[in-house]
Design an enzyme around this catalytic site. Structure first.
Site, PDB file in Angstrom:
ATOM      1  N   CYS A 137     -34.221 -99.444 -61.023  1.00  0.00           N
ATOM      2  CA  CYS A 137     -33.197 -98.387 -61.057  1.00  0.00           C
ATOM      3  C   CYS A 137     -33.426 -97.377 -59.925  1.00  0.00           C
ATOM      4  CB  CYS A 137     -33.265 -97.708 -62.427  1.00  0.00           C
ATOM      5  SG  CYS A 137     -32.362 -96.163 -62.563  1.00  0.00           S
TER       6      CYS A 137
ATOM      7  N   CYS B 143     -33.730 -93.743 -60.970  1.00  0.00           N
ATOM      8  CA  CYS B 143     -35.044 -93.560 -61.615  1.00  0.00           C
ATOM      9  C   CYS B 143     -36.130 -93.367 -60.554  1.00  0.00           C
ATOM     10  CB  CYS B 143     -35.393 -94.766 -62.483  1.00  0.00           C
ATOM     11  SG  CYS B 143     -34.232 -95.085 -63.834  1.00  0.00           S
TER      12      CYS B 143
END
Length: 111
Positions: free
Chosen positions: A39, A42
């Site tokens: 991600c 993230c």
């Protein structure tokens, strides 16, 4: 001349095996970052959490990889990441979906 000493407080990684001990039974508030390695948002949040961990006392910051701990992610309603949850006295008290700056994270922790 004094040289500032950087704190050694760090973001910890937890999983289903130690979540109860490190988060639910913590005597300080815990900011949990539900994330995944793939991600990109993230990844962008990671350095912000690291910096916050070094600068903040009286709280703990942990990361839970949703791919490695899917039951935890399901239990706390994680459907998108990054998903941040603040736990106090074993209960989730605040949530945030998506990227956040340090100021927003401090506000989240103060709830």
């Amino acid at each position: 001349m004094s040289i500032p000493v950087e704190s050694t407080r760090r973001v910890e990684h937890v999983d289903e095996a130690d979540f109860a001990d490190k988060v639910l039974e913590s005597d300080v508030p815990v900011l949990v970052d539900f994330y995944a390695d793939w991600c990109m948002p993230c990844r962008m949040l990671g350095p912000v959490l690291d910096e916050l961990a070094r600068e903040t006392t009286g709280v703990k910051i942990v990361k839970v990889n949703v791919d490695e701990s899917p039951r935890l992610a399901a239990k706390y309603g994680v459907s998108s990441i990054p998903f941040l949850v603040v736990f106090k006295e074993g209960r989730p008290v605040a949530r945030h979906l998506g990227l956040a700056n340090k100021s927003a994270l401090r506000t989240l922790l103060s709830r």
